[in-house]
Design a protein around this motif. Structure first.
Motif, PDB file in Angstrom:
ATOM      1  N   GLY A 220       1.009  -1.350   0.012  1.00 44.44           N
ATOM      2  CA  GLY A 220      -0.016  -0.015   0.010  1.00 44.44           C
ATOM      3  C   GLY A 220       0.919   1.185  -0.002  1.00 44.44           C
ATOM      4  N   GLY A 221       1.897   1.209   0.810  1.00 42.93           N
ATOM      5  CA  GLY A 221       3.042   2.305   0.911  1.00 42.93           C
ATOM      6  C   GLY A 221       3.468   2.573  -0.572  1.00 42.93           C
ATOM      7  N   LEU A 222       3.760   1.640  -1.104  1.00 43.39           N
ATOM      8  CA  LEU A 222       4.486   1.775  -2.532  1.00 43.39           C
ATOM      9  C   LEU A 222       3.514   2.368  -3.310  1.00 43.39           C
ATOM     10  N   ALA A 223       2.173   1.893  -3.447  1.00 40.12           N
ATOM     11  CA  ALA A 223       1.138   2.316  -4.016  1.00 40.12           C
ATOM     12  C   ALA A 223       0.954   4.081  -3.845  1.00 40.12           C
ATOM     13  N   GLY A 224       0.886   4.424  -2.284  1.00 36.39           N
ATOM     14  CA  GLY A 224       0.628   5.535  -2.061  1.00 36.39           C
ATOM     15  C   GLY A 224       1.630   6.610  -2.294  1.00 36.39           C
ATOM     16  N   ALA A 225       2.885   6.094  -2.515  1.00 32.41           N
ATOM     17  CA  ALA A 225       4.039   7.020  -2.804  1.00 32.41           C
ATOM     18  C   ALA A 225       3.973   7.209  -4.449  1.00 32.41           C
ATOM     19  N   LEU A 226       3.691   5.996  -5.105  1.00 30.06           N
ATOM     20  CA  LEU A 226       3.428   6.489  -6.454  1.00 30.06           C
ATOM     21  C   LEU A 226       2.173   7.395  -6.952  1.00 30.06           C
ATOM     22  N   LEU A 227       1.148   7.150  -6.183  1.00 29.82           N
ATOM     23  CA  LEU A 227       0.185   7.887  -6.250  1.00 29.82           C
ATOM     24  C   LEU A 227       0.491   9.297  -6.026  1.00 29.82           C
ATOM     25  N   TYR A 228       1.177   9.744  -5.188  1.00 23.78           N
ATOM     26  CA  TYR A 228       1.687  11.129  -5.009  1.00 23.78           C
ATOM     27  C   TYR A 228       2.703  11.662  -6.095  1.00 23.78           C
ATOM     28  N   ALA A 229       3.500  10.782  -6.179  1.00 23.19           N
ATOM     29  CA  ALA A 229       4.306  11.175  -7.473  1.00 23.19           C
ATOM     30  C   ALA A 229       3.677  11.503  -8.679  1.00 23.19           C
ATOM     31  N   LEU A 230       2.525  10.786  -8.897  1.00 26.04           N
ATOM     32  CA  LEU A 230       1.608  11.069 -10.152  1.00 26.04           C
ATOM     33  C   LEU A 230       0.996  12.346 -10.099  1.00 26.04           C
ATOM     34  N   LEU A 231       0.556  12.515  -8.879  1.00 30.18           N
ATOM     35  CA  LEU A 231      -0.212  13.959  -8.350  1.00 30.18           C
ATOM     36  C   LEU A 231       0.419  14.888  -7.893  1.00 30.18           C
TER      37      LEU A 231
END
Lengths: 178, 174
Positions: free
Chosen positions: B113-124
């Motif tokens: 989930g953390g990897l996904a959250g960090a990726l989401l932040y990078a995209l946004l």
């Protein structure tokens, strides 16, 4: 209890403090959450290189950290190894069938493993989204940042605990009432 | 060399967190529910030792500090989001790595989930990066803001934390 800590909070806290001093003397303070981005950058670069290159945020981390083999990344790999070794030695290593549901969680939310997995995943997503927006997490901001008397880290720490305590009390309403 | 130092400190850090119970869902939630304050006290002890040590190193110019910028609006919002994640997951970004190493599958999900959250932040990131400019005071610490050597703040601050840990904060068991 299998969960009972082997060393007291005093000893563990003092040792974390000493490791922080050592890290600051030798390289730089402790931090974890940046490495999630570094890992994302590495993964995305192999899966979708064009997207990774074009992302303003990922491209700055991947390069700076030599694609994942920097000091910070090795620190997190070390944490995994160290945690695994000490769990193994102190016989705290979890067997697969008991691994996913903390007993406290089960008493409040029931026996559903998928539900716990969903909570754990969504929680992780919020943690890292927040940590990246703040520029650090429990280690980088709260422990290392406050230890350097960084004003923003005090603010982060207060916001985190206010929100976490409120959320925890909302989640465990039943337990608190009984 | 830095890689070996990182790995070694990481191994010790992970082992200490595991031995101290910081990778335990029950211990973390106990602190967030203000029932069992061990993990909060562990963090305060780390800061009490760390702050005096870092500013003692600084006196002899040996502290490789890394001061994060203080952008108030972004940090408050980030902290509130992080806090919800902390209580929902029952782990933080470092302790879930240690708990995953213990074989706890829920902690492995938190890492994912953390990897996904960090990726989401990078995209946004383009949408959120503006927040970093709001009320941004740069790399400010209580030492630089007051214009004194940090050690003179670190010592009384650490003393206050010790009083908090040993005299003020008491567990409230069910």
């Amino acid at each position: 209890m299998q969960d009972e800590p082997v060393i007291s909070w005093k000893v563990a806290g003092a040792m974390v403090g000493l490791l922080l001093i050592l890290a600051t003397a030798l390289v730089k303070p402790l931090g974890v959450s940046t490495q999630y981005v570094v890992t994302d950058a590495v993964l995305l670069h192999s899966a979708a290189p064009a997207l990774a290159e074009s992302n303003e945020y990922l491209s700055q981390y991947g390069d700076k950290e030599d694609w994942g083999v920097g000091y910070g990344w090795m620190l997190v790999v070390g944490m995994f190894i160290g945690g695994g070794i000490s769990a193994f030695i102190t016989q705290r290593f979890r067997s697969r069938e008991k691994a996913s549901l903390p007993s406290m969680w089960r008493s409040e939310f029931g026996e559903s493993t998928p539900k716990r997995m969903l909570h754990a995943f969504v929680g992780g997503g919020l943690l890292l989204f927040g940590a990246r927006l703040a520029g650090g997490c429990t280690s980088g901001h709260i422990i290392s940042g406050i230890s350097q008397l960084t004003i923003g880290s005090f603010i982060f720490g207060i916001a985190v605990f206010a929100s976490a305590i409120f959320t925890a009390r909302s989640l465990y309403r039943g337990r608190l009432a009984s | 060399m830095k890689l070996i130092i990182g790995l070694s400190i990481g191994i010790a850090f992970g082992a200490v967190l595991q031995l101290g119970g910081a990778s335990s869902y029950r211990k973390i939630m106990g602190s967030l529910l203000l029932k069992d304050l061990d993990i909060i006290k562990l963090i305060l002890m780390a800061i009490a030792v760390g702050t005096v040590g870092i500013y003692a190193l600084d006196l002899v110019d040996m502290a490789n500090m890394s001061i994060k910028p203080t952008y108030v609006a972004g940090i408050v919002i980030a902290g509130l989001i992080f806090g919800v994640g902390f209580a929902v997951a029952g782990y933080c970004p470092g302790t879930c790595v240690v708990a995953a190493a213990e074989g706890k599958t829920d902690a492995m999900m938190t890492v994912l989930g953390g990897l996904a959250g960090a990726l989401l932040y990078a995209l946004l990131y383009p949408a959120f990066s503006g927040l970093i400019g709001v009320a941004n005071y740069g790399q400010i610490t209580f030492a630089t803001a007051l214009g004194v050597d940090g050690i003179w703040i670190a010592i009384p601050f650490s003393a206050i934390l010790l009083i908090l840990m040993f005299k003020v904060l008491k567990d409230r068991y069910d």
